[in-house]
Design an enzyme around this catalytic site. Structure first.
Site, PDB file in Angstrom:
ATOM      1  N   GLU B  36       0.835  -1.207   0.000  1.00 38.83           N
ATOM      2  CA  GLU B  36       0.000   0.000   0.000  1.00 38.83           C
ATOM      3  C   GLU B  36       0.876   1.267   0.000  1.00 38.83           C
ATOM      4  O   GLU B  36       1.938   1.266   0.605  1.00 38.83           O
ATOM      5  CB  GLU B  36      -0.869  -0.028   1.268  1.00 38.83           C
ATOM      6  N   LYS B 108      -9.736   2.461  -2.049  1.00 32.04           N
ATOM      7  CA  LYS B 108     -10.005   1.839  -0.730  1.00 32.04           C
ATOM      8  C   LYS B 108     -11.405   2.232  -0.235  1.00 32.04           C
ATOM      9  O   LYS B 108     -11.749   3.421  -0.205  1.00 32.04           O
ATOM     10  CB  LYS B 108      -8.934   2.335   0.243  1.00 32.04           C
ATOM     11  N   CYS B 145      -5.823  -3.144   2.340  1.00 29.93           N
ATOM     12  CA  CYS B 145      -5.601  -3.156   3.791  1.00 29.93           C
ATOM     13  C   CYS B 145      -6.867  -3.321   4.642  1.00 29.93           C
ATOM     14  O   CYS B 145      -7.405  -4.409   4.698  1.00 29.93           O
ATOM     15  CB  CYS B 145      -4.815  -1.909   4.185  1.00 29.93           C
TER      16      CYS B 145
END
Lengths: 280, 280
Positions: B36, B108, B145
């Protein structure tokens, strides 16, 4: 919360009742969880109309567990074969509170059907609202076996305030299955359940059958009943043999974890719509 | 599908680019996955308006990865800080196909915000439709994540035909955190991801940052990048140090598992409605 799980090898209804009575008497716990179809053989190994007869024990077995709960001051989760109406049969878990009353029941929602596990022939999938069962010791998120492969079910139970997830189960392999593959499946079976604890930050109890059933097409139920904490760490686990295991579950650990990693704060309910579709 | 993941300790943009170039040159794989915020320090350790400046590298870094993909005939998954408009910044993963073209991007969706990970200050949560990115080597289910703690995301990607799940990640512990607790968190982090493979019967790649960042409030990114198969078995895993790992993924294992345990056949979309609620 003091809990026990009892996995035993089913020989006959009489033997099973005797074993469970003896075990319940010896325990000093709040909750006793028993395997799927607790007082029955795993009759789904075949598609046979005669097997619907096993539903006739439903009322009798409710009385048995109700008395047991009251006598030993235990919450008991037991699983029965329920005839709701002509042609409608459920695979049902019943929760008995310490006073012997029925706290609630859960009917299996996801019904498997693969070689030697012909459950769709017998069980109507539940249409009841998914919700935990309130008892004197907490809200029990009872689900059954095949449900354990579906994160959706654990999530809904948790959203509705389950303090703990409970899975009465009957899973095993065939005598001739590849041993290495079976080992991998057992590991996956543990992992998927541990993940429900991790994602929802609540502890979990899974109770499997153990031992061999059947003459032809023998199923070897693989035991491995376990307790895990709210971070998915196994704290107690049974082997592949008749065994009761007991543990003390700290429900406050859930609150701590939910403050460290507040998953529930961040769920994106605005983008989850596709979860309600079959394929996309 | 031959894959590599490269976890490295970020020192500067120049150093990171050099490392990645060198690594890409040495690999003979189809897919390279990077952590990331690939070419940036983990600036979310503080809430500081000046850090929005890091978005200025977006176009430049796209060119860098595009050239790299083409030069070494690699699909690359890299993660950037994207300024979409004034006041709208995304944490974005971009997939470059072997010809250097952009195959697609994923922003995200779940944004964490806890001590030393102040991401809600920087990142707007994505409202894009969740879907895998089509490439010449398959459909890549790229998530980022914090998304990895939400089974909902993996499920939607799988329903939409992802061949594999991919999680660029930046997760670690603080220097003074309890070591035993950190170990438990790492285990939970692996387990939750393995469970996405098990529930959806597809393999998974997770690539974390590694090494220490920051002067005050140092974060120790814990590495442990891994590949697991469609049954959630880790086939390759990195340690807590700078490391590239490579693996060959057998996509046909998914089809086999989906015939043995046909979970997708049995999803109860008629009773999952409560998944779209915040609390119930």
């Amino acid at each position: 919360m003091k809990v026990s799980l009892f996995q035993f090898s089913f020989k006959s209804r009489k033997q099973a009742k005797k074993l469970i009575f003896k075990k319940a008497r010896s325990l000093e716990v709040d909750l006793l969880v028993l395997p799927e179809l607790t007082l029955l053989p795993y009759f789904c190994r075949k598609e046979n109309m005669k097997n619907f007869k096993y539903s006739k024990y439903y009322d009798k077995d409710i009385k048995f567990f109700s008395k047991l709960s009251k006598k030993f001051n235990l919450v008991i989760v037991a699983s029965l074969f329920e005839k709701q109406n002509e042609g409608i049969y459920y695979n049902t878990s019943i929760v008995f509170d310490k006073d012997g009353s029925i706290a609630g029941k859960y009917r299996k929602s996801h019904i498997p059907h693969d070689d030697n596990f012909y459950e769709k022939y017998y069980f109507t999938p539940s249409n009841d609202k998914i919700k935990p069962i309130k008892t004197s010791i907490g809200n029990l998120g009872v689900l059954i076996c095949w449900d354990q492969w579906f994160p959706e079910m654990a999530r809904i139970m948790a959203l509705k305030g389950a303090d703990i997830l409970i899975y009465p189960t009957a899973i095993g392999s065939m005598k001739n299955d590849n041993k290495k593959e079976t080992k991998s499946y057992i590991k996956a079976w543990k992992n998927i359940q541990k993940s429900h604890s991790i994602a929802n930050q609540i502890p979990l109890i899974s109770v499997n059958k153990v031992g061999i059933e059947g003459k032809k097409n023998k199923i070897n139920f693989w035991g491995n009943s376990f307790v895990c904490n709210a971070l998915g760490e196994i704290t107690k686990i049974a082997k592949n043999k008749e065994e009761a295991i007991s543990d003390v579950i700290d429900l406050s650990y859930s609150s701590k974890l939910k403050q460290i990693w507040p998953f529930f704060r961040d769920r994106r309910i605005d983008i989850y719509g596709d979860l309600l579709k079959r394929d996309i």
